[in-house]
Design a protein around this motif. Structure first.
Motif, short mmCIF file in Angstrom:
data_model
loop_
_atom_site.label_atom_id
_atom_site.label_comp_id
_atom_site.label_asym_id
_atom_site.label_seq_id
_atom_site.Cartn_x
_atom_site.Cartn_y
_atom_site.Cartn_z
N TYR A 1 -8.96 4.95 1.01
CA TYR A 1 -9.89 5.07 0.03
C TYR A 1 -9.22 5.48 -1.35
O TYR A 1 -9.19 4.91 -2.49
CB TYR A 1 -10.67 6.36 0.46
CG TYR A 1 -11.56 6.85 -0.87
CD1 TYR A 1 -12.89 6.36 -1.05
CD2 TYR A 1 -11.43 7.61 -1.83
CE1 TYR A 1 -13.83 6.94 -1.98
CE2 TYR A 1 -11.91 7.98 -2.84
CZ TYR A 1 -13.33 7.78 -2.96
OH TYR A 1 -13.91 8.13 -4.19
N ASP A 2 -7.86 6.28 -1.06
CA ASP A 2 -7.10 6.82 -2.20
C ASP A 2 -6.48 5.45 -2.59
O ASP A 2 -6.04 5.29 -3.99
CB ASP A 2 -6.09 7.72 -1.86
CG ASP A 2 -7.03 9.02 -1.72
OD1 ASP A 2 -7.75 9.47 -2.96
OD2 ASP A 2 -6.53 10.21 -1.02
N ARG B 1 -8.12 -3.05 -3.24
CA ARG B 1 -7.49 -2.62 -4.46
C ARG B 1 -7.32 -3.28 -5.65
O ARG B 1 -7.68 -3.00 -6.80
CB ARG B 1 -6.31 -2.01 -3.92
CG ARG B 1 -5.27 -1.15 -5.18
CD ARG B 1 -4.17 -0.74 -4.67
NE ARG B 1 -3.29 -1.89 -4.21
CZ ARG B 1 -1.83 -1.63 -3.84
NH1 ARG B 1 -1.46 -0.45 -3.46
NH2 ARG B 1 -1.17 -2.68 -3.53
N LEU C 1 0.81 -1.07 0.21
CA LEU C 1 -0.04 -0.03 0.11
C LEU C 1 0.92 1.09 0.04
O LEU C 1 2.03 1.09 0.50
CB LEU C 1 -0.92 0.02 1.31
CG LEU C 1 -1.62 -1.12 1.34
CD1 LEU C 1 -2.63 -1.05 2.64
CD2 LEU C 1 -2.90 -1.19 0.20
N LEU C 2 0.44 2.32 -0.49
CA LEU C 2 1.17 3.50 -0.51
C LEU C 2 0.79 4.37 0.80
O LEU C 2 -0.25 4.37 1.05
CB LEU C 2 0.82 4.43 -1.59
CG LEU C 2 0.82 3.96 -3.03
CD1 LEU C 2 0.59 4.83 -4.10
CD2 LEU C 2 2.17 3.21 -3.25
N GLU D 1 -14.81 10.09 -11.69
CA GLU D 1 -14.81 10.17 -10.23
C GLU D 1 -15.79 9.45 -9.62
O GLU D 1 -15.69 9.12 -8.60
CB GLU D 1 -14.13 11.77 -9.92
CG GLU D 1 -13.91 11.69 -8.51
CD GLU D 1 -12.24 11.21 -8.47
OE1 GLU D 1 -12.16 10.66 -7.32
OE2 GLU D 1 -11.48 10.81 -9.36
N HIS E 1 -15.70 6.85 -7.09
CA HIS E 1 -16.54 6.90 -5.72
C HIS E 1 -17.25 5.80 -5.24
O HIS E 1 -17.15 5.26 -4.14
CB HIS E 1 -16.96 8.34 -5.44
CG HIS E 1 -17.80 8.41 -4.05
ND1 HIS E 1 -16.96 8.46 -2.89
CD2 HIS E 1 -18.95 8.58 -3.90
CE1 HIS E 1 -17.84 8.81 -1.87
NE2 HIS E 1 -18.99 8.73 -2.50
N ARG F 1 -8.32 5.20 -10.89
CA ARG F 1 -7.83 6.76 -11.53
C ARG F 1 -6.61 6.58 -12.54
O ARG F 1 -6.46 7.30 -13.34
CB ARG F 1 -7.19 7.62 -10.12
CG ARG F 1 -8.54 7.93 -9.39
CD ARG F 1 -8.19 8.72 -8.22
NE ARG F 1 -8.93 9.24 -7.27
CZ ARG F 1 -9.01 9.50 -5.92
NH1 ARG F 1 -7.85 9.35 -5.48
NH2 ARG F 1 -9.98 9.99 -5.61
N LEU F 2 -5.87 5.43 -12.51
CA LEU F 2 -4.80 5.23 -13.43
C LEU F 2 -5.57 4.75 -14.71
O LEU F 2 -4.99 5.20 -15.76
CB LEU F 2 -3.64 4.09 -13.06
CG LEU F 2 -2.72 4.43 -11.81
CD1 LEU F 2 -2.05 3.37 -11.49
CD2 LEU F 2 -1.76 5.45 -12.25
N HIS G 1 1.24 6.96 2.20
CA HIS G 1 0.91 8.31 2.30
C HIS G 1 -0.26 8.66 1.66
O HIS G 1 -0.81 9.62 1.50
CB HIS G 1 1.82 9.57 1.67
CG HIS G 1 2.03 9.38 0.09
ND1 HIS G 1 2.95 8.16 -0.40
CD2 HIS G 1 1.58 9.89 -0.76
CE1 HIS G 1 2.92 8.35 -1.77
NE2 HIS G 1 2.04 9.20 -2.29
N LEU G 2 -1.07 7.58 1.32
CA LEU G 2 -2.46 7.57 0.84
C LEU G 2 -3.37 7.03 1.78
O LEU G 2 -3.01 5.89 2.21
CB LEU G 2 -2.61 7.04 -0.81
CG LEU G 2 -1.60 7.68 -1.89
CD1 LEU G 2 -2.18 6.82 -3.12
CD2 LEU G 2 -2.12 9.14 -2.10
N SER G 3 -4.60 7.79 1.67
CA SER G 3 -5.65 6.97 2.66
C SER G 3 -6.03 5.70 1.93
O SER G 3 -5.72 5.22 0.94
CB SER G 3 -6.93 7.82 2.88
OG SER G 3 -7.38 7.82 1.61
N LEU H 1 -6.64 4.27 -6.62
CA LEU H 1 -5.54 4.44 -7.66
C LEU H 1 -5.66 3.61 -8.79
O LEU H 1 -5.50 4.18 -10.11
CB LEU H 1 -4.29 4.08 -6.78
CG LEU H 1 -3.28 4.56 -7.22
CD1 LEU H 1 -3.22 5.94 -7.39
CD2 LEU H 1 -1.93 4.33 -6.27
N PRO H 2 -6.06 2.32 -9.00
CA PRO H 2 -6.14 1.76 -10.14
C PRO H 2 -7.22 2.30 -11.23
O PRO H 2 -6.94 2.47 -12.23
CB PRO H 2 -6.65 0.12 -9.93
CG PRO H 2 -6.09 0.18 -8.53
CD PRO H 2 -6.11 1.39 -7.68
#
Lengths: 227, 300
Positions: free
Chosen positions: A105-106, A158, A98-99, A119, A123, A113-114, A101-103, A110-111
C-alpha cells in the motif's frame, strides 16, 4: 510529446579517471511519439532499450543531441521542474524498485504522497488500483513477502496510480502469467485511450502481436525500425 | 486502511539513534562549560574591577616627622589633605595591629620590635577619574616620599584576563559548533550511503531535493536537539558544583553549598543553557540540508 533528435549516450568508465568514456550506448537516435501515442520498444538484450527509457524518464542525460519530453527540453530543465515532470511520468522498472521497508500500500501511495495529494484520495486510488491488479488482500505485505509476480504488479500499480501523462514500462510482463499480463495490457491500453502516452520495452513477441502498435526496434544502440 | 508510513526513507534505522545524540551531548556539555566560564568570568571580573579600581593605598614614610611647613606631622598633613581631596573618600589609618598582620608573612608577628622605619598606611576609596597619579604628587608636597597607589592598573589586567577567557570560550564554542556540524554531516552521509537506492527511487518518482533533504534534516535535528538537551542537563550539576567552589569569590557567605551553587551561577546562564538545543537544531538542520543537497546534485 517525446522527441529524440540525434541522441548519443556514452557511459563513463569510473576506473579510468574523469572524462574517460566507454563505447557508445546510444548512437544518433531520432524519433517522435505524439501525445497519446503507443509504442513497443523491442530489440535484443544490450541493444540500448533500457538506456533509451532512462533518458525518457530523466534518469540520464544524453552525451549529445536533444530530447524533448512533454514539450520540455530535458537538458535545460531546472532540478525543481525536472522533479515536477517526473511526477507526470509513470515508470515500471525491470527490477521493480520497490522500497523494501514499505508495505505494498505505502509503495503504491508514494507517488501520490510526494505530489501531496489528500490522504482520502490516496486511500481511494491506492486501494482501487491494488484491487485492480489483484492485490486487494495484500495491502500490508512487504515486498519480501510477495512473489515476483506480485511485486511486479505492485510496481505497475505504483506507476499508474497517479494517472501519468506518460507511462514508460521496461519488461512489465516479465514475471506475470498470461492472465496477469492480459490484465496489465488491458490497464495500459485503457490508460492510453484516456490520453496517456505509452512506451513499453519487451521481448515478448506474442504480446506485441496481441496488441498491435507501432514499433521502435533497436540494435547496437541504433534505432533500426521506427514504425 | 493501511497505516500511513511517515518515514519512507527509513531514517529511524539509518541515522544511528544513539551515536549522534551521544556525540552531540558531549559537544553540548563542552559548550555549556565554555558559556558558563565566559559568563562567570564576566560577572566576577566586573565585581573585581569595581573593588580593585576603587582601592586607594597610601604609604607615608616617617609619619611622625614634621611636614614641609613644620606645623604638623607628615601623617597629620597627609590625613588633612585627604579630607579635602576630590575623588577620595573614607580614608582610614591602618592600626599598628593591622599593619603587623599585613607584614607578618615577611617580618614576623611584631614588626615594630625590629626597629624598622615602617610607614603609616592609609586606605581609602578612590572615585575619581584616571589612575590617581595626581594624588601622590599632591601628597608629596606636605610629606615628601609619600606613595599612593590605586587599583586601576590591576583592574586593567583583570579586564585583559577576562577578555582572554572570553576569547577562549568563543573559540571553544566555534570549534564545538564546527565539530557538531561535521558530526551531523558524517552521520547524514552514512545515512545517504545506506539509503542510496531508496533515495534514487524516491528521486525518480518526483521527490524534490528539498523533500529528501528535509526528511534527513528533520531526523538529524531531532537527534541533535535530544543530544544537546541531554548534554546541557548533564552539565548543570557540574556547573552548580563549580559555582559552589567559586562561591567565596562571588556569593553571600551565609548560604549552603547548593544555595551557593544556585546563587553563584550567572543569571544569563539560565537563558544560555536552553539556547544550546536551539543552536544544535540550527546546526543539525543546516548541516544535514547542505550535505543532502550536495549529495543529490550527483543524481541526474
Amino acid at each position: 510529446m517525446i522527441r529524440f533528435d540525434d541522441v548519443w549516450l556514452k557511459y563513463r568508465h569510473q576506473d579510468r579517471g574523469p572524462g574517460a568514456l566507454a563505447r557508445d550506448v546510444l548512437r544518433g537516435v531520432d524519433f517522435k511519439i505524439p501525445e497519446g501515442g503507443f509504442r513497443w520498444l523491442t530489440g535484443p538484450s544490450g541493444a540500448g532499450k533500457t538506456t533509451l527509457l532512462k533518458l525518457i524518464y530523466l534518469a540520464e542525460h544524453p552525451t549529445q543531441g536533444r530530447i524533448d519530453i512533454m514539450g520540455t527540453h530535458a537538458a535545460r530543465i531546472s532540478r525543481r521542474d525536472a522533479a515536477l515532470l517526473r511526477r507526470r511520468i509513470g515508470v515500471v522498472y525491470q527490477d521493480f524498485r520497490l522500497l523494501a521497508h514499505l508495505s505494498a500500500y505505502d509503495n503504491v501511495a508514494l507517488p501520490m504522497r510526494l505530489a501531496r495529494r489528500a490522504e482520502h484520495q490516496v486511500h481511494a486510488d491506492v486501494t482501487e488500483i491494488l484491487r485492480w491488479v489483484g492485490l486487494a488482500n495484500r495491502l500490508g505485505a512487504l515486498p519480501d513477502e510477495l512473489s515476483g509476480g506480485e511485486q511486479q504488479r505492485v510496481a505497475i500499480a505504483r506507476a499508474v496510480v497517479g494517472r501519468p501523462k506518460l507511462l514508460v514500462a521496461d519488461e512489465p510482463t516479465g514475471n506475470l502469467d498470461d492472465e496477469q499480463a492480459g490484465r496489465l495490457m488491458t490497464l495500459i491500453t485503457a490508460l492510453n485511450r484516456l490520453g496517456t502516452t505509452v512506451i513499453v520495452a519487451t521481448h515478448n513477441h506474442a504480446l506485441v502481436s496481441a496488441y498491435p502498435a507501432p514499433l521502435l526496434e533497436m540494435a547496437e544502440g541504433r534505432l533500426t525500425a521506427h514504425g | 486502511m493501511a497505516k500511513r508510513h511517515t518515514d519512507p526513507l527509513g531514517l529511524h534505522s539509518v541515522l544511528e539513534d544513539w551515536m549522534l545524540p551521544v556525540l552531540v551531548a558531549a559537544m553540548s556539555f563542552l559548550a555549556a562549560l565554555a558559556v558558563a566560564g565566559a559568563l562567570a568570568s564576566t560577572v566576577l571580573a566586573a565585581q573585581w574591577q569595581n573593588d580593585t579600581a576603587a582601592a586607594l593605598t597610601i604609604q607615608v614614610p616617617q609619619p611622625g616627622a614634621p611636614d614641609a611647613t613644620g606645623n604638623a606631622t607628615r601623617l597629620a598633613a597627609v590625613q588633612a589633605a585627604l579630607q579635602t581631596m576630590p575623588g577620595v573618600s573614607s580614608p582610614r589609618l591602618l592600626s599598628a595591629d593591622a599593619l603587623n598582620r599585613l607584614l607578618a608573612p615577611w617580618l614576623g608577628t611584631d614588626a615594630a620590635a625590629l626597629g624598622l622605619p615602617l610607614p603609616a598606611v592609609i586606605t581609602a576609596t578612590w572615585n575619581g577619574p584616571g589612575p590617581g597619579d595626581a594624588i601622590a604628587a599632591a601628597l608629596n608636597k606636605p610629606a615628601p616620599g609619600t606613595l599612593a597607589q590605586t587599583g586601576v592598573q590591576w583592574a586593567a589586567r583583570v579586564t585583559a584576563l577576562t577578555g582572554s577567557l572570553q576569547t577562549c570560550a568563543a573559540a571553544v564554542l566555534v570549534i564545538v559548533a564546527l565539530v557538531g556540524g561535521a558530526l551531523v554531516a558524517l552521520a547524514t552521509r552514512a545515512g545517504l550511503a545506506q539509503r542510496r537506492e531508496t533515495i534514487e527511487i524516491i528521486h525518480g518518482l518526483g521527490a524534490q531535493d528539498g523533500d529528501i533533504a528535509s526528511r534527513f534534516a528533520s531526523r538529524a535535528t531531532a537527534l541533535a536537539v535530544t543530544g544537546a538537551a541531554a548534554g546541557a542537563l548533564l552539565a548543570l550539576p557540574v556547573l552548580l558544583w563549580l559555582a559552589a567552589l567559586a562561591a567565596p569569590f562571588s556569593g553571600p557567605p551565609q548560604l549552603s553549598g547548593l544555595q551557593h551553587g544556585l546563587a553563584g551561577l550567572p543569571p544569563a546562564l539560565w537563558t544560555a543553557l536552553p539556547c544550546l538545543p536551539l543552536a544544535a537544531a540550527v546546526i543539525g538542520w543546516s548541516s544535514a540540508q547542505l550535505t543532502v543537497r550536495g549529495w543529490l546534485r550527483k543524481l541526474v
